[in-house]
Design a protein around this motif. Structure first.
Motif, PDB file in Angstrom:
ATOM      1  N   PRO A  93     108.711  68.883   2.916  1.00 53.81           N
ATOM      2  CA  PRO A  93     108.417  68.576   3.885  1.00 53.81           C
ATOM      3  C   PRO A  93     109.707  69.197   4.835  1.00 53.81           C
ATOM      4  N   ALA A  94     110.828  68.455   4.354  1.00 52.88           N
ATOM      5  CA  ALA A  94     112.145  68.971   4.995  1.00 52.88           C
ATOM      6  C   ALA A  94     111.879  70.309   5.600  1.00 52.88           C
ATOM      7  N   ALA A 125     103.006  63.804   4.392  1.00 52.92           N
ATOM      8  CA  ALA A 125     104.587  63.983   3.439  1.00 52.92           C
ATOM      9  C   ALA A 125     104.908  65.172   4.929  1.00 52.92           C
ATOM     10  N   LYS A 126     104.861  65.929   5.687  1.00 60.02           N
ATOM     11  CA  LYS A 126     105.120  66.909   6.076  1.00 60.02           C
ATOM     12  C   LYS A 126     105.248  65.999   7.238  1.00 60.02           C
ATOM     13  N   ILE A 127     104.093  65.130   8.170  1.00 59.72           N
ATOM     14  CA  ILE A 127     104.121  65.230   9.455  1.00 59.72           C
ATOM     15  C   ILE A 127     105.352  63.929   9.724  1.00 59.72           C
ATOM     16  N   VAL A 128     105.139  62.721   8.382  1.00 60.83           N
ATOM     17  CA  VAL A 128     106.199  62.050   8.751  1.00 60.83           C
ATOM     18  C   VAL A 128     107.606  62.552   8.682  1.00 60.83           C
ATOM     19  N   GLU A 132     110.492  61.978  11.842  1.00 59.59           N
ATOM     20  CA  GLU A 132     111.656  61.722  12.039  1.00 59.59           C
ATOM     21  C   GLU A 132     112.524  62.320  12.343  1.00 59.59           C
ATOM     22  N   ILE A 133     112.784  64.262  12.039  1.00 57.85           N
ATOM     23  CA  ILE A 133     113.590  64.182  12.292  1.00 57.85           C
ATOM     24  C   ILE A 133     113.706  64.781  13.975  1.00 57.85           C
ATOM     25  N   ALA A 134     112.221  64.505  14.297  1.00 56.30           N
ATOM     26  CA  ALA A 134     112.120  64.010  15.342  1.00 56.30           C
ATOM     27  C   ALA A 134     112.938  62.776  16.657  1.00 56.30           C
ATOM     28  N   ALA A 135     112.679  61.927  15.860  1.00 52.29           N
ATOM     29  CA  ALA A 135     113.656  60.556  16.376  1.00 52.29           C
ATOM     30  C   ALA A 135     114.831  61.384  16.783  1.00 52.29           C
TER      31      ALA A 135
END
Length: 269
Positions: A93-94, A125-128, A132-135
């Motif tokens: 995901p990361a 998990a990928k969407i989360v 997170e990185i977008a926020a």
């Protein structure tokens, strides 16, 4: 607003103004040509783009090649750009989130990300991670979650709507903005998914689909050509090249297009 924010807001709005028609491009040339025909946004086809770079479809394209292709497309188009990322070109995901951020840095405002033959948990998990990185880094990206329940026959026909809706709820909770269900063609199924998904519904062009007006009435927000245009272009090239190699003639087809095509790439102010 920044270019990312402006284009992202426009792309989101396009999902509320009737059926957004995406004639999927596979390289900068096809993207620019499609834009000149009045396309409100440009989407890529993973299959066509992979073929244009010498790879097969199915997450085999090195991400560096995708970056190069996307940069070339972004250079020549001015409408919002969304990219088919298949499974994200990683199981981590990361890493997928990092890939998305890199594409956003090139001008992308939307992505497709699919569950394929994998689990819903993996896509969630990928969407989360993307959210997170977008926020954290202050960018916007429209995440179109693709589920292959119909395309791969992952549930019996009578259970497919329910299975899609179950996955849609999970993807929505994880942070998805849209739901792509390639392979669905029956009006009742489309209506049931559109009414229950809680996300703008994207369907894939198929001969059995209802007409565009009916799709809008059923609740469809987005219609994708998928790889159809790329397949047709490659097929036509194959036919013309075969004729030329056989008898020195290219066969029937458009002529005198050089000037028109060359003009598409004249620098614009």
């Amino acid at each position: 607003m920044s270019s990312n924010a402006e284009h992202a807001a426009l792309f989101r709005r396009l999902h509320t103004e009737g059926v957004l028609r995406l004639a999927n491009a596979w390289d900068a040339g096809s993207a620019r040509l499609i834009e000149t025909l009045g396309a409100k946004a440009i989407a890529t086809t993973s299959a066509g783009l992979a073929w244009s770079r010498g790879y097969s479809d199915g997450d085999t394209l090195p991400f560096a090649h995708l970056q190069t292709a996307v940069a070339e497309i972004a250079r020549v188009v001015r409408v919002p750009l969304t990219v088919d990322m298949e499974g994200g070109y990683s199981d981590e995901p990361a890493a997928v989130a990092d890939h998305v951020e890199r594409l956003v840095g090139l001008g992308v405002v939307g992505i497709n990300l699919e569950d394929g033959a994998g689990t819903p948990e993996a896509l969630c998990a990928k969407i989360v991670a993307i959210r997170e990185i977008a926020a954290r880094n202050g960018f916007d990206v429209f995440v179109n979650a693709r589920t292959d329940v119909y395309l791969r026959g992952l549930a019996p026909p009578e259970q497919r709507v329910a299975t899609v809706l179950e996955r849609a709820a999970r993807y929505r909770e994880a942070g998805a903005d849209g739901l792509f269900v390639p392979g669905v063609t029956e009006a009742d199924d489309i209506r049931g998914i559109a009414n229950g998904a809680g996300l703008p519904l994207n369907v894939l062009l198929r001969a059995a689909l209802p007409p565009i007006e009916a799709l809008e009435a059923l609740g469809v927000a987005r219609l994708s050509a998928g790889s159809d245009l790329a397949e047709a272009a490659f097929g036509q090239t194959r036919a013309l090249a075969a004729a030329f190699l056989a008898d020195g003639r290219a066969g029937p087809g458009p002529r005198s297009a050089y000037g028109e095509l060359n003009a598409l790439f004249t620098p614009r102010d």
